[in-house]
Design a protein around this motif. Sequence first.
Motif, short mmCIF file in Angstrom:
data_model
loop_
_atom_site.label_atom_id
_atom_site.label_comp_id
_atom_site.label_asym_id
_atom_site.label_seq_id
_atom_site.Cartn_x
_atom_site.Cartn_y
_atom_site.Cartn_z
N GLU A 151 48.91 12.46 -29.49
CA GLU A 151 48.62 13.08 -28.20
C GLU A 151 47.44 12.38 -27.53
O GLU A 151 46.60 11.76 -28.19
CB GLU A 151 48.29 14.57 -28.39
CG GLU A 151 49.47 15.41 -28.83
CD GLU A 151 49.12 16.89 -28.89
OE1 GLU A 151 48.00 17.27 -28.49
OE2 GLU A 151 49.98 17.67 -29.35
N THR A 152 47.38 12.53 -26.22
CA THR A 152 46.26 12.01 -25.46
C THR A 152 45.68 13.12 -24.59
O THR A 152 46.41 14.03 -24.18
CB THR A 152 46.69 10.83 -24.57
OG1 THR A 152 47.73 11.28 -23.69
CG2 THR A 152 47.18 9.65 -25.39
N PRO A 153 44.36 13.11 -24.33
CA PRO A 153 43.39 12.14 -24.83
C PRO A 153 43.02 12.41 -26.29
O PRO A 153 43.20 13.53 -26.77
CB PRO A 153 42.18 12.37 -23.91
CG PRO A 153 42.26 13.83 -23.57
CD PRO A 153 43.74 14.13 -23.44
N LEU A 154 42.49 11.41 -26.96
CA LEU A 154 42.04 11.56 -28.34
C LEU A 154 40.72 12.34 -28.38
O LEU A 154 39.89 12.20 -27.47
CB LEU A 154 41.83 10.19 -28.97
CG LEU A 154 43.08 9.32 -29.14
CD1 LEU A 154 42.68 7.89 -29.50
CD2 LEU A 154 44.01 9.90 -30.21
N PRO A 155 40.49 13.13 -29.42
CA PRO A 155 39.21 13.86 -29.54
C PRO A 155 38.00 12.95 -29.67
O PRO A 155 36.89 13.33 -29.32
CB PRO A 155 39.39 14.71 -30.80
CG PRO A 155 40.87 14.82 -30.98
CD PRO A 155 41.44 13.53 -30.47
N ASN A 157 36.72 16.60 -36.39
CA ASN A 157 37.95 15.79 -36.37
C ASN A 157 37.85 14.70 -37.44
O ASN A 157 38.12 13.54 -37.19
CB ASN A 157 38.12 15.15 -34.98
CG ASN A 157 38.24 16.17 -33.88
OD1 ASN A 157 39.29 16.73 -33.64
ND2 ASN A 157 37.12 16.42 -33.20
N ARG A 158 37.49 15.13 -38.65
CA ARG A 158 37.18 14.16 -39.71
C ARG A 158 38.37 13.25 -40.02
O ARG A 158 38.20 12.07 -40.31
CB ARG A 158 36.74 14.91 -40.96
CG ARG A 158 36.05 14.04 -42.00
CD ARG A 158 34.87 13.29 -41.45
NE ARG A 158 33.83 13.07 -42.46
CZ ARG A 158 32.86 12.16 -42.35
NH1 ARG A 158 32.81 11.39 -41.28
NH2 ARG A 158 31.95 12.04 -43.28
N PHE A 159 39.59 13.80 -39.97
CA PHE A 159 40.78 12.99 -40.25
C PHE A 159 40.86 11.80 -39.29
O PHE A 159 41.30 10.72 -39.65
CB PHE A 159 42.05 13.84 -40.13
CG PHE A 159 42.34 14.29 -38.72
CD1 PHE A 159 43.19 13.57 -37.90
CD2 PHE A 159 41.72 15.42 -38.20
CE1 PHE A 159 43.44 13.96 -36.59
CE2 PHE A 159 41.96 15.83 -36.90
CZ PHE A 159 42.81 15.10 -36.09
N LEU A 160 40.43 12.00 -38.05
CA LEU A 160 40.45 10.94 -37.05
C LEU A 160 39.23 10.04 -37.20
O LEU A 160 39.32 8.81 -37.11
CB LEU A 160 40.50 11.55 -35.65
CG LEU A 160 40.99 10.69 -34.49
CD1 LEU A 160 42.40 10.17 -34.74
CD2 LEU A 160 40.95 11.49 -33.19
#
Length: 429
Positions: free
Chosen positions: A98-102, A119-122
Motif C-alpha cells: 500500500e501507499t504511502p509507506l509508514p 512499524n518494526r517489520f518495515l
Amino acid sequence: MRVPISAVTPETTEAEVIGWVHEVRDLGGLAFYILRDRTGFLQATIVKKKASESVLLAAKDASRESVVRITGVVKATEKAPGGREIIPETFEVIARAETPLPLDVAEKVPAEIDTRLDNRFLDARRPRVAGIFQIRSAVQHAITDLFFQEGFINITTSKIVAAATEGGTELFPLAYFEKEAFLNQSPQLYKQMMMAAGFEKVFEIAPIFRAEEHNTTRHLNEATSIDVEVSFADHEDVMDLLERVVVSCYTRVAEECPTAIEALGIDFAVPKAPFPRITYAEAIDIAALSIEEDIAYGDDLSTAAEKAIGDEMGEHYFITDWPTSIKPYYAMPFEDDPSICKAFDLMHPRMELSSGAQRIHQHDLLVEQIEAKGLSPDSFEFYLKPFKYGMPPHAGWGLGMERLVMTMLDLPNIREAVLFPRDRHRVTP
C-alpha cells in the motif's frame, strides 16, 4: 528457480529473482527497479519499447516495497549495483504494498524512533537496521561457540519466581493462581544451584525483567542477559573469561559481517585484551577530578561519574574491589578486609556492560549477608538449601546483550539493539 540476489553475477546469463522493490526510477523510455533481498540489491532495467505488454502492466502496478518475481537475461553494466542488471522477460507482482509507506525504507527521509518501532517489520527492511540484527546474531553465535568449546553446559531456568534475585522493589508481580509470583530479574540463584549439582560450568542466554522506571536511551524493562557460573573459580578467572567473550564477539563480527558494518557506516575495531583494571577507590578518584558532584566512598557510581571515568579510560575496562555494602548479598568479601568484596563491573567508556563476582559458598556467611541487606533468609529457603550439602567455590557474571551490541555499533538508543523493545511505555508490537 529463485536465486539470491547476491548470487546473480555479471557472468550469470539468466536468472529468476524474488525481492522487494526498493526504489523506482521512471525516466520515460526507461524504467529502473532496484530489487532487494537480504543478500543485496539488483537493478531491473525495462526498455519500454522492447518490453512485453505484460511486463509493462505488472511493472506499472509495482509500488515501492511490493514483493515481485522477475525472470530475465542478466547483463554486465558498470552503472548498476554490483555491476549487473536483469532485463525482465516476466514481471509478477506477488504482494503489492500500500501507499504511502509508514516510513521510507530507502532511508532518504528519516523517521522518528517511535515511528520506526511501531512499524518494526518495515524498519527492519532497511539495510542499516537489518545489519544490526545480522551482527547481533553473529555475536550470539560467537558466544555459544566459545562456551561450548570451553566445556560449558547450556541451561534454561524459570522466568517465574517467588523471590527477588537481588532484593529490592524492581519486580514485575504476576497473578499466579492463588500465589504471589514475579518475573525473574536474573537467573543468578538458579545458576548457583547448578554449581551444587556438579555442573561446574553453565551458561544461559535468556530474557530478564526489571521494573525500573527509567525512561532513558540505555534502559529496557525486558532485556537479554548472557549469564555464566563456574565452579572452582574466583573473580579473576571469570574476568578473564569475560574478556575472551567480548574479544571473540568483536572478532566474529569483523570477520563475518563486513557488509553490515559498511551499512552502519561505523569505524569498527576489535578491542585488545587484557582490559585495564582499576579499583573502585581509584575509579571515584578519577571521577572526582572531572565532575563537581561529591562522591563519597560507598556511593554507587552516577551516570556522570561513569562518563568521566570512561572518558579517562577510553576503552573497555574493569572496576574491581567494590564496597561490600553496595553489592548483592552473594558477593564474596575479601578475607582480610570484609568491607570490600570480590566483585567487578565490566565497563565500556559509554556505560556498564556486565557485573560479576566470586560468590559466597558458605551457608552461614550467606545467611549473614542476606540479613545484613535487610532481607529474610526464609524467602530464600529454596536457594539456601543447596549450600548445606557441599557447595563448591564458584564465580560468575551477567552481560547485557543489548548494551554489548549498542556499544559495539555505537548506537544512540538501546532500543535499536532489540527487535521489539519493552520499556515503561511500550508493550506493542
